[in-house]
Design a protein around this motif. Structure first.
Motif, short mmCIF file in Angstrom:
data_model
loop_
_atom_site.label_atom_id
_atom_site.label_comp_id
_atom_site.label_asym_id
_atom_site.label_seq_id
_atom_site.Cartn_x
_atom_site.Cartn_y
_atom_site.Cartn_z
N ASN A 1 -15.19 12.41 36.93
CA ASN A 1 -14.66 11.13 36.46
C ASN A 1 -14.90 10.10 37.56
N TYR A 2 -15.59 9.05 37.21
CA TYR A 2 -15.98 8.02 38.17
C TYR A 2 -14.78 7.49 38.97
N ASN B 1 -21.71 10.59 31.13
CA ASN B 1 -20.41 11.19 30.85
C ASN B 1 -19.25 10.23 31.08
N ASN B 2 -19.50 9.16 31.82
CA ASN B 2 -18.48 8.14 32.03
C ASN B 2 -18.72 6.91 31.17
N GLU C 1 -21.50 0.22 38.72
CA GLU C 1 -21.02 1.60 38.67
C GLU C 1 -22.17 2.61 38.80
#
Length: 178
Positions: free
Chosen positions: A74-75, A127-128, A138
């Motif tokens: 998770n970022y 996935n984020n 990001e």
């Protein structure tokens, strides 16, 4: 996949890892691999075109395991509280330190590391829910973090100081989170 195929591929994979501890990957021959895996040459060539193809397949297996882990990244957790993920990453490195050290000296290492970095960035971003067009910052941070983490682990091998690496990686990730 047929279980005989799985069994053969697992035997070859394990034989490659064992042989990597004994010698450089570019010096492993098909004959000694077959002997170690307890298969014959014709079986080897049913599964692989060449020794390079076999090594690439083995690296792909390792990369698939790493990419599977990346699905859980998770970022925001990595940016704000990276200790847990970094500890997990370094635990995995520590388990495979002998193989990674041998792999680092192989002719396949540079290409494989580049491919791993690209795929990790892609998977973590996807996935984020990030795209380069909509989330440039990001995706750039993910690229920086992935490249930095991999390089800081691979470059000093075989010297591996887990606690110091953990501090470096966490510090890097947290200092760029603002």
């Amino acid at each position: 996949m047929d279980r005989r195929i799985k069994r053969t591929r697992n035997a070859v994979f394990n034989a490659v890892l064992d042989l990597m501890l004994e010698k450089d990957t570019n010096k492993i021959t098909v004959l000694e691999l077959c002997k170690k895996a307890d298969i014959n040459k014709s079986t080897f060539y049913l599964h692989y075109k060449s020794m390079d193809d076999c090594l690439h397949s083995c690296f792909q297996t390792i990369m698939d395991e790493i990419l599977e882990f990346s699905k859980c990244v998770n970022y925001n957790d990595i940016r704000l509280n990276p200790e847990k993920s970094v500890a997990f990453l370094l635990d995995e490195v520590e388990k495979k330190i002998d193989y990674l050290s041998k792999f680092k000296s192989s002719s396949n290492c540079a290409f494989a590391v580049k491919l791993l970095k690209q795929n990790l960035v892609k998977y973590i971003a996807e996935n984020n829910g990030f795209t380069i067009e909509n989330n440039y910052y990001e995706v750039s941070m993910i690229t920086f973090a992935v490249s930095g983490c991999i390089d800081v682990v691979i470059e000093p091998l075989p010297l591996f100081k887990k606690e110091e690496l953990s501090k470096v990686i966490c510090s890097m990730l947290q200092s760029h989170s603002n």
